[in-house]
Design an enzyme around this catalytic site. Structure first.
Site, mmCIF file in Angstrom:
data_model
loop_
_atom_site.group_PDB
_atom_site.id
_atom_site.type_symbol
_atom_site.label_atom_id
_atom_site.label_comp_id
_atom_site.label_asym_id
_atom_site.label_seq_id
_atom_site.Cartn_x
_atom_site.Cartn_y
_atom_site.Cartn_z
ATOM 1 N N CYS A 176 0.813 -1.214 0.000
ATOM 2 C CA CYS A 176 0.000 0.000 0.000
ATOM 3 C C CYS A 176 0.847 1.266 0.000
ATOM 4 C CB CYS A 176 -0.913 0.031 1.219
ATOM 5 S SG CYS A 176 -2.307 -1.084 1.043
ATOM 6 N N CYS B 175 -3.546 0.367 -3.308
ATOM 7 C CA CYS B 175 -4.294 0.670 -2.098
ATOM 8 C C CYS B 175 -3.611 1.805 -1.334
ATOM 9 C CB CYS B 175 -4.422 -0.568 -1.213
ATOM 10 S SG CYS B 175 -2.848 -1.330 -0.794
#
Lengths: 285, 321
Positions: free
Chosen positions: A120, A201
């Protein structure tokens, strides 16, 4: 006496006829064989002509080597990937096919083998800033572009396409995007970009070129048409834009326009806010 | 009597255990270094083709399989502690190519920085960006006597024996690289390295400097880069750098030395935007505005970096409100 002569003459005539017939048949057979052989030769030599550069020579060795290099030294977490199978799936997607007829489904087996999760807050997307973004990520290890993933790493800077007749790969030329959109390279990158966007993400970064005349953000670029649409709003919390300019490039009043277009198409900002952005000089979302 | 018996027993035991030779496991010698890199052949042949087809096609046509065979021949089926640089001679001859003048970059103690800065021959061509170098960069290998395979379990390190496959490879590669270098020669040293920026015993000092070709070199430029936030242990005119400068001057070269060469410093600072060591980079006047006068010189990436810094700051400021 004359009877004997007649029968021998008839015999001679028959023999002559037979010989002539055999000759004709032989000639016809030979001609047919030659024509057939030529015909086959022509179809096997039929290499489709395109405007783009051909398949990179020694494609197999380069792709395999890059795959092994990636799983061994770049991202050892993937060391159990089977590079030989990955290459086979990649090849199967385009070999012996007409290079204007490739679909994302052709690459699905490859995608299943070669995709992997992405950490992420590290995804960096780009549009029209290829060189710069890769120089940046090569040195700053906080960010990953598509070309830092296995799929991107293997295919970066390489070209390939198939041909319906033997040997199945066209080393002379390959279709450009302007000739047909469904060519092996373009579809590959669409597939890989989709995967990269879906896996993104957290905070996502985008590097755009603020100096090109057509505008830094184009809705028909891969970024505009594939990656943006595949960002998962449940996974992505923020989008940061880096707007880069060429030295001596066009002035920066285009900046705000670019940002406006970008955030409205992503539906990241409401229209009133977006208008305010336009009116504020040197401020960015 | 008992005491001397035990003493002699102890001494006998000590001498019977041979500390010099490694222990044997399954008939294969267990060395202290890590074993051959897995999939070595695929990686190396792939790198070879990648180099000649994509990275540097000006090298021309090379037979990568042939080069790989020559590479293997140097150390396969031999005692892994008895590999000499000359064993790689055929390999070197097959993979040799010219190095453009003014592109050679020598270094010590900053492998990753050099790789980043050179950018795969785009800016410079250090040894790792040549065909020869790409065969060995970040890889490890060794063979064993009476066996045609690689040893994937372990390989001898330099302490165990100096004439091992990898060490000898880099010796001959360094010698060759130095002999081919011409024009302006660049040297990047690490001013924060313990033991000195210029190791007086090392590949650079022992195999590269002695092989500089005096008649083909115009001048030499040294960059001493300190780690961001690291100590300034050595710099131009001081410590081991001074030793190098003296050595090169005695050899008759024209020397320039620069502390924290700005171009390289900018690159290092990409990872340390807010560090005080990078303030000189981020506080330049041109970062305040996006518009830049085209008359200003400097490289594309340098200016873009400055604009990026200013941009990122304003973005972060907006996010935090």
């Amino acid at each position: 006496m004359p009877l004997q002569n007649r029968s021998s003459r008839t015999r001679q005539r028959t023999v002559l006829l037979v010989v002539i017939m055999v000759l004709i048949v032989t000639i016809v057979a030979v001609l047919a064989a030659v024509l057939l052989a030529n015909g086959m030769k022509e179809t096997s030599m039929e290499l489709l002509q395109w405007k783009g550069r051909g398949t990179t020579k020694n494609l197999q060795e380069v792709i395999l080597g890059r795959c092994y290099n990636y799983i061994t030294t770049v991202n050892p977490e993937l060391r159990d990937k089977d590079c030989q199978k990955i290459w086979e799936k990649m090849q199967k997607a385009f070999i012996y096919k007409n290079p204007c007829n490739i679909t994302i489904e052709d690459y699905q087996p490859l995608l299943d083998l070669a995709s992997h999760p992405i950490p992420c807050n590290k995804s960096l997307f780009w549009s029209k800033t290829n060189d710069l973004v890769h120089r940046y990520t090569k040195t700053n290890h906080n960010f990953l572009t598509l070309e830092d993933t296995l799929l991107g790493y293997m295919a970066d800077g390489v070209s390939w396409c198939g041909n319906p007749s033997s040997p199945g790969i066209n080393y002379e030329s390959c279709p450009k995007w302007s000739e047909c959109e469904s060519n092996p390279s373009s579809v590959y990158w669409k597939m890989a970009s989709k995967m990269f966007a879906e896996e993104a993400c957290g905070v996502v970064q985008v590097m755009l070129n603020g100096s090109i005349e057509a505008g830094a953000f184009r809705s028909n670029s891969i970024f505009g048409s594939v990656e943006i649409l595949n960002l998962d709003p449940d996974k992505v919390s923020t989008v940061q834009i880096w707007l880069m300019q060429n030295i001596g490039g066009p002035p920066s009043h285009l900046r705000n326009l670019v940002v406006f277009k970008f955030c409205t198409s992503l539906r990241l900002c409401n229209p009133t806010e977006a208008l305010q952005i336009l009116q504020r000089p040197n401020r960015f979302v | 009597m008992m005491k001397s018996f035990f003493l002699s027993l102890l001494v006998g035991l000590l001498f019977s255990k041979d500390y010099v030779k490694p222990t044997e496991i399954d008939g294969k010698k267990k060395w202290k270094g890590e074993g051959t890199t897995s999939n070595l052949e695929s990686i190396v042949i792939g790198r070879c083709y990648e180099y000649i087809r994509i990275v540097n096609p000006s090298v021309g046509e090379k037979n990568c399989t042939e080069i790989w065979e020559a590479f293997k021949k140097a150390f396969i089926n031999k005692d892994p502690c008895n590999i000499l640089p000359s064993d790689y001679e055929l390999f070197i001859n097959l993979s040799l190519h010219t190095i453009p003048p003014n592109k050679s970059l020598f270094w010590e103690n900053n492998h990753l920085l050099v790789t980043s800065y050179s950018d795969r021959t785009r800016r410079y061509m250090p040894l790792c960006d040549t065909l020869i170098g790409s065969f060995g960069d970040f890889l490890n290998w060794c063979g064993q006597a009476n066996d045609t395979g690689f040893n994937y379990d372990s390989c001898p390190n330099t302490e165990e024996c100096e004439n091992n496959a990898v060490e000898s490879f880099w010796k001959i590669a360094s010698i060759t690289y130095a002999k081919q270098s011409s024009g302006v020669i660049y040297i990047m040293l690490n001013g924060s390295a313990i033991g000195g920026a210029y190791p007086v015993k090392g590949f650079f000092a022992d195999y590269e400097v002695p092989n500089f070709q005096k008649d083909r070199i115009s001048r030499i430029e040294i960059w001493v880069m300190d780690d961001i936030g690291g100590p300034d242990l050595d710099s131009c005119g001081r410590g081991s750098v001074q030793i190098l400068e003296e050595r090169l001057k005695t050899m008759g070269y024209d020397i320039t030395c620069i502390d924290n060469y700005k171009s390289v410093l900018l690159l290092k600072c990409l990872d340390y935007l807010n560090h005080s060591d990078c303030s000189i980079v981020s506080s330049a006047p041109s970062t305040q505005r996006g518009l830049v006068s085209p008359a200003r010189g400097g490289s594309w990436s340098r200016l873009i970096y400055m604009i990026f810094v200013a941009f990122k700051r304003s973005v972060l400021a907006n996010f935090s409100t």
